[in-house]
Design an enzyme around this catalytic site. Structure first.
Site, short mmCIF file in Angstrom:
data_model
loop_
_atom_site.label_atom_id
_atom_site.label_comp_id
_atom_site.label_asym_id
_atom_site.label_seq_id
_atom_site.Cartn_x
_atom_site.Cartn_y
_atom_site.Cartn_z
N CYS A 89 -17.20 -44.13 -60.22
CA CYS A 89 -17.79 -44.76 -61.41
C CYS A 89 -18.14 -44.21 -62.35
O CYS A 89 -18.41 -44.24 -62.92
CB CYS A 89 -19.24 -45.43 -60.42
SG CYS A 89 -18.64 -46.27 -58.84
N CYS A 92 -16.68 -43.21 -65.91
CA CYS A 92 -16.19 -44.08 -66.61
C CYS A 92 -17.86 -44.18 -66.96
O CYS A 92 -18.57 -44.59 -68.06
CB CYS A 92 -15.32 -44.93 -66.64
SG CYS A 92 -13.61 -44.42 -65.90
N HIS A 93 -18.62 -44.69 -65.89
CA HIS A 93 -20.10 -44.99 -66.41
C HIS A 93 -21.33 -44.61 -66.71
O HIS A 93 -22.62 -44.42 -67.71
CB HIS A 93 -20.42 -47.03 -65.64
CG HIS A 93 -18.81 -47.39 -65.64
ND1 HIS A 93 -19.30 -48.69 -66.22
CD2 HIS A 93 -18.81 -47.70 -64.21
CE1 HIS A 93 -18.41 -49.18 -65.89
NE2 HIS A 93 -17.71 -48.90 -64.48
N MET A 130 -10.66 -52.00 -65.88
CA MET A 130 -11.70 -51.59 -64.47
C MET A 130 -10.83 -51.70 -62.84
O MET A 130 -9.75 -52.81 -63.53
CB MET A 130 -11.89 -53.32 -64.29
CG MET A 130 -13.24 -53.16 -63.03
SD MET A 130 -14.17 -52.16 -63.13
CE MET A 130 -15.17 -53.16 -61.38
N HIS A 369 -14.43 -38.64 -77.45
CA HIS A 369 -13.45 -37.71 -76.27
C HIS A 369 -12.54 -36.83 -76.26
O HIS A 369 -13.22 -35.89 -76.34
CB HIS A 369 -12.80 -39.10 -75.25
CG HIS A 369 -12.66 -39.11 -74.00
ND1 HIS A 369 -13.39 -38.75 -73.43
CD2 HIS A 369 -11.18 -38.90 -73.42
CE1 HIS A 369 -12.56 -38.57 -71.83
NE2 HIS A 369 -11.71 -38.67 -72.20
N HIS A 411 -6.82 -42.81 -76.37
CA HIS A 411 -6.87 -41.08 -75.61
C HIS A 411 -5.74 -40.62 -75.21
O HIS A 411 -4.57 -40.06 -75.64
CB HIS A 411 -6.85 -42.11 -73.89
CG HIS A 411 -7.06 -40.99 -72.88
ND1 HIS A 411 -6.61 -39.58 -72.26
CD2 HIS A 411 -8.14 -41.11 -72.36
CE1 HIS A 411 -6.87 -39.37 -72.04
NE2 HIS A 411 -8.18 -39.39 -71.53
#
Length: 585
Positions: A89, A92-93, A130, A369, A411
Protein backbone atom coordinates in the site's frame (compact mmCIF):
# COMPACT_ATOMS: atom_id res chain seq x y z
CA UNK A 1 -3.57 -0.77 -1.49
CA UNK A 2 -5.22 2.30 -2.97
CA UNK A 3 -8.46 3.19 -1.19
CA UNK A 4 -11.06 5.42 -2.75
CA UNK A 5 -12.77 6.86 0.29
CA UNK A 6 -16.41 7.82 -0.18
CA UNK A 7 -17.91 10.41 2.13
CA UNK A 8 -20.88 9.22 4.18
CA UNK A 9 -24.13 11.10 3.90
CA UNK A 10 -24.86 10.51 7.59
CA UNK A 11 -22.99 11.60 10.68
CA UNK A 12 -21.92 8.52 12.54
CA UNK A 13 -22.83 8.58 16.22
CA UNK A 14 -20.01 6.57 17.70
CA UNK A 15 -20.77 3.96 20.38
CA UNK A 16 -24.52 3.83 19.68
CA UNK A 17 -26.45 1.03 18.09
CA UNK A 18 -28.18 3.46 15.76
CA UNK A 19 -24.84 4.77 14.54
CA UNK A 20 -23.58 1.28 13.84
CA UNK A 21 -26.74 0.46 11.92
CA UNK A 22 -26.38 3.58 9.79
CA UNK A 23 -22.72 2.85 9.15
CA UNK A 24 -23.34 -0.78 8.29
CA UNK A 25 -26.18 0.10 5.95
CA UNK A 26 -23.96 2.61 4.19
CA UNK A 27 -21.13 0.11 3.96
CA UNK A 28 -23.46 -2.44 2.39
CA UNK A 29 -24.47 0.15 -0.21
CA UNK A 30 -20.81 0.93 -0.93
CA UNK A 31 -20.07 -2.77 -1.15
CA UNK A 32 -22.92 -3.36 -3.59
CA UNK A 33 -21.84 -0.46 -5.79
CA UNK A 34 -18.21 -1.53 -5.64
CA UNK A 35 -19.08 -5.13 -6.46
CA UNK A 36 -21.10 -4.00 -9.45
CA UNK A 37 -18.22 -1.89 -10.76
CA UNK A 38 -15.31 -3.97 -9.55
CA UNK A 39 -12.82 -5.35 -11.97
CA UNK A 40 -12.91 -9.06 -12.65
CA UNK A 41 -10.32 -10.87 -10.58
CA UNK A 42 -7.31 -11.34 -12.82
CA UNK A 43 -3.90 -12.72 -12.05
CA UNK A 44 -2.69 -15.05 -9.38
CA UNK A 45 -3.00 -14.82 -5.63
CA UNK A 46 -0.21 -12.65 -4.30
CA UNK A 47 0.18 -10.62 -7.49
CA UNK A 48 1.15 -7.04 -6.71
CA UNK A 49 0.40 -3.94 -8.72
CA UNK A 50 3.03 -1.77 -10.34
CA UNK A 51 3.02 1.05 -7.77
CA UNK A 52 2.19 -1.07 -4.73
CA UNK A 53 5.10 -3.48 -4.68
CA UNK A 54 7.01 -4.23 -1.48
CA UNK A 55 9.25 -1.44 -0.27
CA UNK A 56 12.52 -1.58 1.61
CA UNK A 57 11.34 -0.55 5.05
CA UNK A 58 11.78 -3.17 7.77
CA UNK A 59 8.50 -3.19 9.75
CA UNK A 60 10.44 -4.03 12.92
CA UNK A 61 12.35 -0.73 12.68
CA UNK A 62 9.33 1.58 13.01
CA UNK A 63 8.06 3.58 15.97
CA UNK A 64 4.47 2.47 16.61
CA UNK A 65 1.62 4.35 18.31
CA UNK A 66 -1.83 2.90 18.96
CA UNK A 67 -4.77 5.30 18.91
CA UNK A 68 -7.27 4.76 21.77
CA UNK A 69 -10.05 6.16 19.57
CA UNK A 70 -9.47 3.52 16.89
CA UNK A 71 -10.89 -0.03 16.96
CA UNK A 72 -8.88 -2.44 19.11
CA UNK A 73 -6.07 -4.35 17.42
CA UNK A 74 -3.73 -6.93 18.93
CA UNK A 75 0.08 -6.57 18.69
CA UNK A 76 0.17 -9.58 16.34
CA UNK A 77 -2.52 -8.06 14.10
CA UNK A 78 -0.74 -4.72 14.09
CA UNK A 79 2.55 -6.31 12.99
CA UNK A 80 0.79 -8.23 10.21
CA UNK A 81 -1.01 -5.10 9.00
CA UNK A 82 2.12 -2.95 9.15
CA UNK A 83 4.06 -5.43 7.02
CA UNK A 84 1.17 -5.78 4.57
CA UNK A 85 0.80 -2.02 4.26
CA UNK A 86 4.50 -1.51 3.55
CA UNK A 87 4.41 -4.34 1.01
CA UNK A 88 1.23 -3.47 -0.84
CA UNK A 89 0.00 0.00 0.00
CA UNK A 90 2.76 2.49 0.84
CA UNK A 91 3.83 2.97 -2.78
CA UNK A 92 0.49 4.66 -3.54
CA UNK A 93 -0.63 6.06 -0.18
CA UNK A 94 2.78 6.99 1.26
CA UNK A 95 4.63 5.61 4.25
CA UNK A 96 2.89 8.14 6.53
CA UNK A 97 -0.39 7.62 4.65
CA UNK A 98 -0.63 11.26 3.55
CA UNK A 99 -1.68 10.18 0.05
CA UNK A 100 -0.29 10.63 -3.45
CA UNK A 101 -1.35 8.31 -6.26
CA UNK A 102 -3.72 6.86 -3.65
CA UNK A 103 -5.96 8.78 -1.28
CA UNK A 104 -4.78 9.88 2.19
CA UNK A 105 -5.45 7.35 4.95
CA UNK A 106 -4.74 9.31 8.10
CA UNK A 107 -6.82 8.54 11.23
CA UNK A 108 -8.82 11.79 11.01
CA UNK A 109 -10.22 10.44 7.73
CA UNK A 110 -10.35 6.71 8.29
CA UNK A 111 -11.97 6.83 11.74
CA UNK A 112 -14.85 8.84 10.27
CA UNK A 113 -15.35 6.20 7.59
CA UNK A 114 -15.34 3.31 10.02
CA UNK A 115 -14.39 -0.33 9.76
CA UNK A 116 -17.40 -1.50 7.74
CA UNK A 117 -16.95 1.08 4.99
CA UNK A 118 -13.19 0.53 4.80
CA UNK A 119 -13.70 -3.24 4.66
CA UNK A 120 -16.01 -2.89 1.66
CA UNK A 121 -13.58 -0.65 -0.17
CA UNK A 122 -10.58 -2.88 0.45
CA UNK A 123 -12.57 -5.92 -0.63
CA UNK A 124 -13.98 -4.60 -3.88
CA UNK A 125 -11.61 -1.84 -4.91
CA UNK A 126 -12.66 0.70 -7.50
CA UNK A 127 -12.46 1.18 -11.28
CA UNK A 128 -10.26 4.25 -10.63
CA UNK A 129 -7.28 2.12 -9.68
CA UNK A 130 -7.84 0.76 -6.16
CA UNK A 131 -7.08 -2.99 -6.38
CA UNK A 132 -9.83 -5.41 -5.36
CA UNK A 133 -7.80 -7.08 -2.63
CA UNK A 134 -10.66 -9.26 -1.43
CA UNK A 135 -12.37 -10.51 -4.59
CA UNK A 136 -8.99 -11.11 -6.23
CA UNK A 137 -8.06 -13.52 -3.44
CA UNK A 138 -5.00 -11.51 -2.38
CA UNK A 139 -6.34 -10.96 1.14
CA UNK A 140 -8.77 -13.06 3.17
CA UNK A 141 -11.87 -11.67 4.87
CA UNK A 142 -10.08 -11.81 8.22
CA UNK A 143 -6.98 -10.05 6.84
CA UNK A 144 -9.10 -7.29 5.31
CA UNK A 145 -10.79 -6.74 8.68
CA UNK A 146 -7.35 -6.32 10.26
CA UNK A 147 -6.30 -3.83 7.58
CA UNK A 148 -9.52 -1.83 7.98
CA UNK A 149 -8.83 -1.47 11.71
CA UNK A 150 -5.11 -0.83 11.24
CA UNK A 151 -5.51 2.22 9.00
CA UNK A 152 -7.57 3.89 11.74
CA UNK A 153 -4.49 3.96 13.98
CA UNK A 154 -1.57 6.37 13.71
CA UNK A 155 0.89 5.47 10.93
CA UNK A 156 4.12 3.87 12.22
CA UNK A 157 7.17 6.12 11.88
CA UNK A 158 10.16 4.54 10.08
CA UNK A 159 13.72 5.54 11.07
CA UNK A 160 15.71 8.22 9.29
CA UNK A 161 18.69 7.39 7.05
CA UNK A 162 21.58 9.84 7.17
CA UNK A 163 25.23 10.06 6.20
CA UNK A 164 26.38 7.56 8.83
CA UNK A 165 23.93 4.93 7.51
CA UNK A 166 24.92 5.63 3.92
CA UNK A 167 28.62 5.39 4.62
CA UNK A 168 28.10 2.06 6.38
CA UNK A 169 26.24 0.69 3.34
CA UNK A 170 28.69 2.10 0.76
CA UNK A 171 31.08 -0.35 -0.86
CA UNK A 172 33.68 0.18 -3.58
CA UNK A 173 34.17 -3.32 -4.92
CA UNK A 174 36.65 -2.32 -7.63
CA UNK A 175 38.56 0.92 -7.18
CA UNK A 176 38.62 3.29 -10.19
CA UNK A 177 42.38 2.82 -10.60
CA UNK A 178 41.88 -0.96 -10.82
CA UNK A 179 39.25 -0.78 -13.54
CA UNK A 180 39.93 -1.23 -17.28
CA UNK A 181 41.25 1.70 -19.26
CA UNK A 182 39.41 0.54 -22.37
CA UNK A 183 36.47 -1.70 -23.21
CA UNK A 184 37.53 -5.30 -22.56
CA UNK A 185 34.59 -7.05 -24.21
CA UNK A 186 33.19 -7.13 -27.74
CA UNK A 187 29.68 -6.08 -26.83
CA UNK A 188 27.92 -3.36 -28.79
CA UNK A 189 27.20 -1.29 -25.71
CA UNK A 190 25.10 1.12 -27.74
CA UNK A 191 22.42 -1.55 -28.30
CA UNK A 192 22.36 -3.29 -24.91
CA UNK A 193 19.01 -3.53 -23.12
CA UNK A 194 19.01 -3.26 -19.32
CA UNK A 195 15.93 -5.20 -18.25
CA UNK A 196 14.46 -5.12 -14.75
CA UNK A 197 13.72 -8.59 -13.35
CA UNK A 198 11.46 -7.18 -10.71
CA UNK A 199 10.75 -9.89 -8.16
CA UNK A 200 14.12 -11.60 -8.63
CA UNK A 201 16.03 -8.51 -7.51
CA UNK A 202 18.13 -8.60 -10.66
CA UNK A 203 18.69 -6.97 -14.03
CA UNK A 204 19.40 -8.73 -17.30
CA UNK A 205 21.79 -7.19 -19.82
CA UNK A 206 20.57 -8.37 -23.22
CA UNK A 207 22.29 -7.93 -26.59
CA UNK A 208 19.85 -6.01 -28.78
CA UNK A 209 21.13 -7.69 -31.94
CA UNK A 210 21.42 -11.36 -30.97
CA UNK A 211 18.69 -11.21 -28.27
CA UNK A 212 21.04 -13.23 -26.05
CA UNK A 213 21.37 -12.60 -22.32
CA UNK A 214 24.85 -11.19 -21.74
CA UNK A 215 24.75 -11.04 -17.96
CA UNK A 216 22.37 -11.38 -15.02
CA UNK A 217 23.35 -9.13 -12.12
CA UNK A 218 22.07 -9.06 -8.55
CA UNK A 219 20.67 -5.65 -7.59
CA UNK A 220 18.30 -4.10 -5.09
CA UNK A 221 14.69 -5.22 -5.06
CA UNK A 222 12.48 -4.30 -8.04
CA UNK A 223 14.85 -1.98 -9.92
CA UNK A 224 12.81 1.05 -10.90
CA UNK A 225 15.08 2.59 -13.53
CA UNK A 226 18.42 2.17 -15.27
CA UNK A 227 20.47 5.22 -16.26
CA UNK A 228 23.68 5.34 -18.29
CA UNK A 229 26.55 7.75 -17.62
CA UNK A 230 27.37 10.46 -20.14
CA UNK A 231 30.45 8.51 -21.30
CA UNK A 232 28.35 5.41 -21.98
CA UNK A 233 30.57 3.35 -19.65
CA UNK A 234 28.73 3.15 -16.33
CA UNK A 235 25.21 1.87 -15.74
CA UNK A 236 23.36 3.07 -12.64
CA UNK A 237 20.39 1.04 -11.39
CA UNK A 238 18.28 1.72 -8.30
CA UNK A 239 15.92 -0.66 -6.53
CA UNK A 240 12.80 0.24 -4.64
CA UNK A 241 14.77 -0.64 -1.50
CA UNK A 242 17.04 2.35 -2.32
CA UNK A 243 20.06 0.24 -3.20
CA UNK A 244 22.14 1.56 -6.11
CA UNK A 245 24.48 -0.58 -8.21
CA UNK A 246 27.19 1.07 -10.29
CA UNK A 247 27.99 -1.33 -13.14
CA UNK A 248 31.13 -1.02 -15.27
CA UNK A 249 30.24 -2.06 -18.82
CA UNK A 250 33.91 -2.01 -19.94
CA UNK A 251 34.86 -5.05 -17.89
CA UNK A 252 35.36 -8.37 -19.65
CA UNK A 253 32.12 -9.35 -17.95
CA UNK A 254 30.12 -6.25 -16.92
CA UNK A 255 29.81 -6.21 -13.16
CA UNK A 256 29.04 -4.06 -10.12
CA UNK A 257 32.02 -1.96 -9.03
CA UNK A 258 30.31 0.06 -6.29
CA UNK A 259 27.05 0.05 -4.35
CA UNK A 260 25.24 2.11 -1.74
CA UNK A 261 21.89 2.29 -0.01
CA UNK A 262 20.60 5.88 -0.03
CA UNK A 263 17.51 5.32 2.12
CA UNK A 264 14.82 2.77 2.83
CA UNK A 265 12.71 3.31 -0.29
CA UNK A 266 13.58 5.06 -3.54
CA UNK A 267 12.72 5.39 -7.24
CA UNK A 268 15.20 7.62 -9.07
CA UNK A 269 18.86 7.93 -10.02
CA UNK A 270 20.59 10.14 -12.59
CA UNK A 271 24.10 11.13 -13.63
CA UNK A 272 25.59 14.51 -14.60
CA UNK A 273 25.49 15.25 -18.34
CA UNK A 274 26.35 18.93 -18.69
CA UNK A 275 29.46 19.58 -20.79
CA UNK A 276 32.55 19.28 -18.62
CA UNK A 277 30.77 17.36 -15.83
CA UNK A 278 30.31 14.04 -17.63
CA UNK A 279 30.42 11.11 -15.16
CA UNK A 280 31.44 13.46 -12.33
CA UNK A 281 28.34 13.20 -10.14
CA UNK A 282 25.32 11.01 -9.57
CA UNK A 283 22.11 11.84 -7.72
CA UNK A 284 19.44 9.63 -6.19
CA UNK A 285 16.03 10.56 -4.82
CA UNK A 286 14.45 8.73 -1.90
CA UNK A 287 10.83 8.11 -1.00
CA UNK A 288 11.88 7.47 2.59
CA UNK A 289 13.41 9.41 4.12
CA UNK A 290 12.22 12.19 1.79
CA UNK A 291 15.55 13.51 0.52
CA UNK A 292 18.04 13.41 -2.33
CA UNK A 293 21.69 12.42 -2.22
CA UNK A 294 24.52 13.63 -4.47
CA UNK A 295 27.35 11.14 -4.93
CA UNK A 296 30.69 10.80 -6.67
CA UNK A 297 29.92 9.48 -10.13
CA UNK A 298 32.78 6.97 -10.17
CA UNK A 299 32.51 5.53 -6.66
CA UNK A 300 29.03 6.43 -5.29
CA UNK A 301 30.64 8.06 -2.28
CA UNK A 302 27.86 10.17 -0.70
CA UNK A 303 28.77 13.86 -0.74
CA UNK A 304 25.59 15.79 0.07
CA UNK A 305 22.14 14.93 1.46
CA UNK A 306 19.27 17.40 1.13
CA UNK A 307 15.88 16.94 2.81
CA UNK A 308 12.77 17.73 0.76
CA UNK A 309 10.38 18.20 3.70
CA UNK A 310 8.53 21.50 3.55
CA UNK A 311 5.42 23.40 2.50
CA UNK A 312 3.09 22.33 -0.28
CA UNK A 313 2.75 24.57 -3.31
CA UNK A 314 -1.04 24.86 -3.10
CA UNK A 315 -2.19 25.07 0.53
CA UNK A 316 1.19 26.12 1.97
CA UNK A 317 0.87 23.42 4.64
CA UNK A 318 3.84 21.52 6.01
CA UNK A 319 4.26 18.01 4.59
CA UNK A 320 6.43 15.49 6.45
CA UNK A 321 6.87 13.07 3.56
CA UNK A 322 7.41 14.82 0.19
CA UNK A 323 8.97 11.99 -1.78
CA UNK A 324 11.46 12.47 -4.60
CA UNK A 325 10.12 11.14 -7.88
CA UNK A 326 11.68 11.72 -11.32
CA UNK A 327 15.14 13.30 -11.68
CA UNK A 328 16.68 14.41 -14.98
CA UNK A 329 20.04 15.97 -15.83
CA UNK A 330 19.91 19.38 -17.47
CA UNK A 331 21.61 19.93 -20.83
CA UNK A 332 21.50 23.73 -20.36
CA UNK A 333 23.27 24.14 -16.99
CA UNK A 334 25.20 22.03 -14.46
CA UNK A 335 21.92 21.14 -12.76
CA UNK A 336 19.78 18.22 -11.74
CA UNK A 337 16.03 18.75 -12.05
CA UNK A 338 14.30 17.08 -9.11
CA UNK A 339 10.56 16.38 -8.80
CA UNK A 340 9.26 16.56 -5.23
CA UNK A 341 6.02 14.65 -5.32
CA UNK A 342 3.76 15.79 -2.46
CA UNK A 343 4.83 19.44 -2.22
CA UNK A 344 4.47 19.89 -5.99
CA UNK A 345 7.82 21.62 -6.35
CA UNK A 346 10.51 21.17 -8.98
CA UNK A 347 14.02 21.79 -7.67
CA UNK A 348 16.81 23.00 -9.97
CA UNK A 349 19.89 21.75 -8.10
CA UNK A 350 23.08 23.43 -9.33
CA UNK A 351 26.07 21.18 -8.64
CA UNK A 352 28.83 23.48 -9.94
CA UNK A 353 29.93 23.98 -6.31
CA UNK A 354 29.05 20.83 -4.39
CA UNK A 355 29.88 22.42 -1.02
CA UNK A 356 27.62 25.42 -1.66
CA UNK A 357 24.61 24.04 -3.46
CA UNK A 358 22.32 26.55 -5.16
CA UNK A 359 18.74 25.29 -5.42
CA UNK A 360 15.98 27.07 -7.31
CA UNK A 361 12.51 25.98 -6.18
CA UNK A 362 9.77 26.16 -8.80
CA UNK A 363 6.14 25.81 -7.73
CA UNK A 364 4.21 23.52 -10.06
CA UNK A 365 1.35 21.28 -8.81
CA UNK A 366 1.04 18.57 -6.15
CA UNK A 367 1.92 14.93 -6.69
CA UNK A 368 4.64 15.34 -9.30
CA UNK A 369 5.67 11.96 -10.65
CA UNK A 370 7.42 11.06 -13.91
CA UNK A 371 8.20 12.97 -17.08
CA UNK A 372 10.70 13.67 -19.83
CA UNK A 373 12.21 16.19 -22.22
CA UNK A 374 10.64 17.73 -25.28
CA UNK A 375 12.50 17.06 -28.53
CA UNK A 376 14.83 20.07 -28.06
CA UNK A 377 15.79 18.96 -24.51
CA UNK A 378 15.15 22.46 -23.22
CA UNK A 379 11.71 21.87 -21.72
CA UNK A 380 11.01 19.24 -19.08
CA UNK A 381 7.39 18.04 -19.08
CA UNK A 382 6.35 16.26 -15.92
CA UNK A 383 3.08 14.75 -14.72
CA UNK A 384 1.39 16.01 -11.56
CA UNK A 385 -0.72 12.91 -11.54
CA UNK A 386 -3.38 13.53 -8.89
CA UNK A 387 -3.68 17.15 -10.06
CA UNK A 388 -4.38 15.92 -13.60
CA UNK A 389 -1.84 18.33 -15.02
CA UNK A 390 1.48 18.37 -16.83
CA UNK A 391 3.99 20.97 -15.67
CA UNK A 392 6.34 22.46 -18.28
CA UNK A 393 9.72 23.56 -16.90
CA UNK A 394 12.07 25.74 -18.95
CA UNK A 395 15.50 24.38 -17.98
CA UNK A 396 17.29 27.23 -19.73
CA UNK A 397 15.50 30.04 -17.88
CA UNK A 398 14.82 28.04 -14.73
CA UNK A 399 11.11 28.75 -14.47
CA UNK A 400 7.64 27.29 -14.89
CA UNK A 401 6.42 27.82 -18.44
CA UNK A 402 2.94 26.32 -18.18
CA UNK A 403 0.58 24.00 -16.30
CA UNK A 404 -1.42 22.01 -18.83
CA UNK A 405 -4.70 20.30 -17.93
CA UNK A 406 -4.73 16.72 -19.22
CA UNK A 407 -6.67 13.51 -18.50
CA UNK A 408 -7.07 11.65 -15.22
CA UNK A 409 -3.82 10.65 -13.47
CA UNK A 410 -1.26 11.15 -16.24
CA UNK A 411 1.55 8.58 -16.20
CA UNK A 412 3.84 9.19 -19.19
CA UNK A 413 7.04 7.44 -18.17
CA UNK A 414 9.36 9.71 -20.17
CA UNK A 415 6.55 10.55 -22.61
CA UNK A 416 6.75 10.43 -26.41
CA UNK A 417 7.94 13.13 -28.83
CA UNK A 418 6.91 13.27 -32.50
CA UNK A 419 5.66 15.58 -35.24
CA UNK A 420 1.88 15.79 -35.38
CA UNK A 421 0.83 16.18 -39.03
CA UNK A 422 -1.43 19.12 -38.14
CA UNK A 423 0.04 20.70 -35.01
CA UNK A 424 3.77 20.18 -35.36
CA UNK A 425 6.09 18.98 -32.54
CA UNK A 426 4.23 17.42 -29.61
CA UNK A 427 4.97 15.50 -26.41
CA UNK A 428 2.37 12.99 -25.30
CA UNK A 429 1.17 11.21 -22.19
CA UNK A 430 -1.24 8.40 -21.48
CA UNK A 431 -3.20 8.05 -18.23
CA UNK A 432 -3.82 5.66 -15.39
CA UNK A 433 -7.28 7.02 -14.66
CA UNK A 434 -8.92 7.18 -18.09
CA UNK A 435 -8.61 5.92 -21.66
CA UNK A 436 -7.23 9.10 -23.24
CA UNK A 437 -3.84 10.11 -24.63
CA UNK A 438 -3.02 13.85 -24.46
CA UNK A 439 -0.82 15.46 -27.13
CA UNK A 440 0.77 18.74 -26.00
CA UNK A 441 2.30 21.22 -28.45
CA UNK A 442 5.99 21.90 -27.69
CA UNK A 443 7.11 24.42 -30.32
CA UNK A 444 6.71 28.00 -29.00
CA UNK A 445 8.57 29.39 -32.03
CA UNK A 446 7.20 27.62 -35.11
CA UNK A 447 3.76 26.74 -33.68
CA UNK A 448 3.20 29.46 -31.08
CA UNK A 449 -0.59 29.12 -30.96
CA UNK A 450 -0.35 25.41 -30.13
CA UNK A 451 2.52 25.61 -27.65
CA UNK A 452 1.84 24.23 -24.16
CA UNK A 453 -1.74 23.27 -24.95
CA UNK A 454 -3.42 19.91 -25.50
CA UNK A 455 -3.76 20.01 -29.27
CA UNK A 456 -5.21 16.54 -29.72
CA UNK A 457 -6.81 13.92 -27.47
CA UNK A 458 -6.77 10.31 -28.61
CA UNK A 459 -9.05 7.60 -27.31
CA UNK A 460 -7.24 4.45 -26.25
CA UNK A 461 -8.12 0.91 -25.23
CA UNK A 462 -8.81 1.89 -21.62
CA UNK A 463 -7.30 3.26 -18.45
CA UNK A 464 -4.44 1.75 -16.54
CA UNK A 465 -1.66 2.94 -18.85
CA UNK A 466 1.88 3.25 -17.52
CA UNK A 467 3.99 4.01 -20.59
CA UNK A 468 3.83 5.53 -24.05
CA UNK A 469 6.63 5.40 -26.62
CA UNK A 470 7.76 6.26 -30.13
CA UNK A 471 11.11 6.91 -31.86
CA UNK A 472 12.36 9.55 -34.35
CA UNK A 473 12.63 6.86 -37.04
CA UNK A 474 9.16 5.44 -36.37
CA UNK A 475 5.71 6.59 -37.49
CA UNK A 476 4.00 4.54 -34.79
CA UNK A 477 2.90 5.47 -31.27
CA UNK A 478 2.64 2.60 -28.76
CA UNK A 479 0.51 2.74 -25.60
CA UNK A 480 0.36 0.06 -22.91
CA UNK A 481 -2.55 -0.55 -20.51
CA UNK A 482 -0.84 -2.86 -18.04
CA UNK A 483 -3.06 -1.99 -15.08
CA UNK A 484 -6.40 -2.21 -16.84
CA UNK A 485 -8.66 -4.74 -15.07
CA UNK A 486 -9.72 -6.33 -18.37
CA UNK A 487 -7.20 -9.06 -19.23
CA UNK A 488 -7.68 -8.57 -22.97
CA UNK A 489 -6.64 -4.95 -22.59
CA UNK A 490 -3.82 -5.42 -20.07
CA UNK A 491 -2.30 -8.18 -22.22
CA UNK A 492 -2.20 -6.16 -25.45
CA UNK A 493 -0.84 -2.92 -26.90
CA UNK A 494 -2.55 -0.13 -28.84
CA UNK A 495 -0.63 1.24 -31.85
CA UNK A 496 -1.47 4.48 -33.65
CA UNK A 497 -0.27 5.62 -37.07
CA UNK A 498 1.10 9.09 -36.28
CA UNK A 499 0.26 10.25 -39.81
CA UNK A 500 -3.33 8.98 -39.65
CA UNK A 501 -4.85 9.33 -36.19
CA UNK A 502 -8.32 9.29 -37.73
CA UNK A 503 -7.85 5.57 -38.38
CA UNK A 504 -7.84 4.86 -34.64
CA UNK A 505 -5.55 2.24 -33.14
CA UNK A 506 -4.56 -1.31 -33.95
CA UNK A 507 -4.32 -3.88 -31.19
CA UNK A 508 -1.28 -6.15 -30.93
CA UNK A 509 -1.93 -9.34 -28.87
CA UNK A 510 1.52 -9.31 -27.28
CA UNK A 511 0.80 -11.76 -24.44
CA UNK A 512 -0.83 -14.19 -26.86
CA UNK A 513 2.26 -14.07 -29.07
CA UNK A 514 4.43 -14.86 -26.04
CA UNK A 515 2.52 -18.17 -25.61
CA UNK A 516 3.21 -18.46 -21.88
CA UNK A 517 0.19 -20.33 -20.58
CA UNK A 518 -1.80 -19.03 -17.63
CA UNK A 519 -1.18 -16.03 -15.39
CA UNK A 520 -1.90 -12.28 -15.50
CA UNK A 521 0.66 -11.69 -18.30
CA UNK A 522 0.51 -7.89 -18.14
CA UNK A 523 2.19 -6.21 -21.12
CA UNK A 524 4.22 -3.21 -20.04
CA UNK A 525 6.63 -0.56 -21.32
CA UNK A 526 7.37 -0.38 -25.04
CA UNK A 527 11.07 0.28 -25.70
CA UNK A 528 12.83 0.72 -29.05
CA UNK A 529 16.19 -0.68 -30.01
CA UNK A 530 18.99 1.65 -31.08
CA UNK A 531 18.04 1.56 -34.77
CA UNK A 532 14.41 2.41 -34.06
CA UNK A 533 13.11 -0.51 -36.13
CA UNK A 534 12.17 -2.90 -33.29
CA UNK A 535 9.95 -2.46 -30.24
CA UNK A 536 10.41 -4.60 -27.15
CA UNK A 537 7.63 -5.38 -24.67
CA UNK A 538 7.71 -7.04 -21.26
CA UNK A 539 5.12 -9.73 -20.64
CA UNK A 540 5.07 -9.46 -16.87
CA UNK A 541 3.66 -12.61 -15.29
CA UNK A 542 3.44 -13.80 -11.68
CA UNK A 543 6.76 -14.77 -10.10
CA UNK A 544 5.94 -18.47 -10.20
CA UNK A 545 4.80 -18.29 -13.83
CA UNK A 546 6.72 -17.98 -17.06
CA UNK A 547 7.42 -14.44 -18.33
CA UNK A 548 8.94 -13.19 -21.57
CA UNK A 549 10.11 -10.28 -23.70
CA UNK A 550 8.38 -9.89 -27.05
CA UNK A 551 10.11 -8.10 -29.95
CA UNK A 552 7.96 -6.59 -32.71
CA UNK A 553 8.97 -5.26 -36.14
CA UNK A 554 8.06 -1.56 -36.11
CA UNK A 555 7.37 -1.40 -39.86
CA UNK A 556 5.17 -4.47 -40.23
CA UNK A 557 3.84 -4.71 -36.65
CA UNK A 558 4.53 -8.44 -36.85
CA UNK A 559 6.10 -10.66 -34.21
CA UNK A 560 9.86 -10.84 -34.64
CA UNK A 561 11.15 -12.67 -31.56
CA UNK A 562 10.18 -14.02 -28.14
CA UNK A 563 12.82 -14.10 -25.40
CA UNK A 564 11.46 -16.60 -22.88
CA UNK A 565 14.63 -17.76 -21.14
CA UNK A 566 13.75 -19.19 -17.71
CA UNK A 567 15.92 -16.48 -16.13
CA UNK A 568 13.50 -13.80 -17.36
CA UNK A 569 11.51 -13.49 -14.11
CA UNK A 570 8.83 -10.77 -13.80
CA UNK A 571 10.36 -8.39 -16.39
CA UNK A 572 9.11 -4.80 -16.28
CA UNK A 573 11.26 -1.81 -17.31
CA UNK A 574 13.63 -2.03 -20.27
CA UNK A 575 16.23 0.60 -21.09
CA UNK A 576 18.11 0.69 -24.38
CA UNK A 577 21.42 2.32 -23.48
CA UNK A 578 21.55 4.65 -26.49
CA UNK A 579 17.97 5.83 -26.10
CA UNK A 580 18.46 6.29 -22.37
CA UNK A 581 21.74 8.18 -22.74
CA UNK A 582 20.41 10.59 -25.36
CA UNK A 583 16.85 10.92 -24.00
CA UNK A 584 15.29 9.49 -27.15
CA UNK A 585 11.59 8.81 -26.69
Amino acid sequence: MKLKLIASGSKLLVMTALAFAVQLSYAETVAADAAKNAAPAVGEKGETKYESAPIGIDPASTRDTLDPKAPPITPEEFEFAKKTFFQRCAGCHGVLRKGATGKPLTPDITQKRGTAVLTALITYGSPAGMPNWGTSGDLTKEEIDIMARYVQHEPPQPPEWGMKDMKESWKVLVKPEDRPTKQMNKLDLTNIMSVTLRDAGEIALIDGDSKEIVRILKTGYAVHISRISASGRYLFVIGRDAKINLIDLWMAEPDTVAEIKVGLEARSVETSKYKGTEDKYAIAGSYWPPQFTIMDGNTLEPLQIVSTRGMTVDTKEYHPEPRVAAIVASHEHPEFIVNVKETGKVLMVNYSDIDNLKITSIGAAPFLHDGGWDSTKRYFLTAANQSNKVAVIDSKEGKLTALVDVGKIPHPGRGANFIDPEFGPVWSTSHLGDDTISLIGTDPVGHKDQAWKVVRTLKGQGGGSLFIKTHPKSTNLYVDTALNPDAKISQSIAVYDINNFAAGFKVLPIAEWANLGDGPKRVVQPEFNKAGDEVWFSVWNAKDKKSALVVVDDKTLKLKSVIDDERIVTPTGKFNLTNTLHDIY
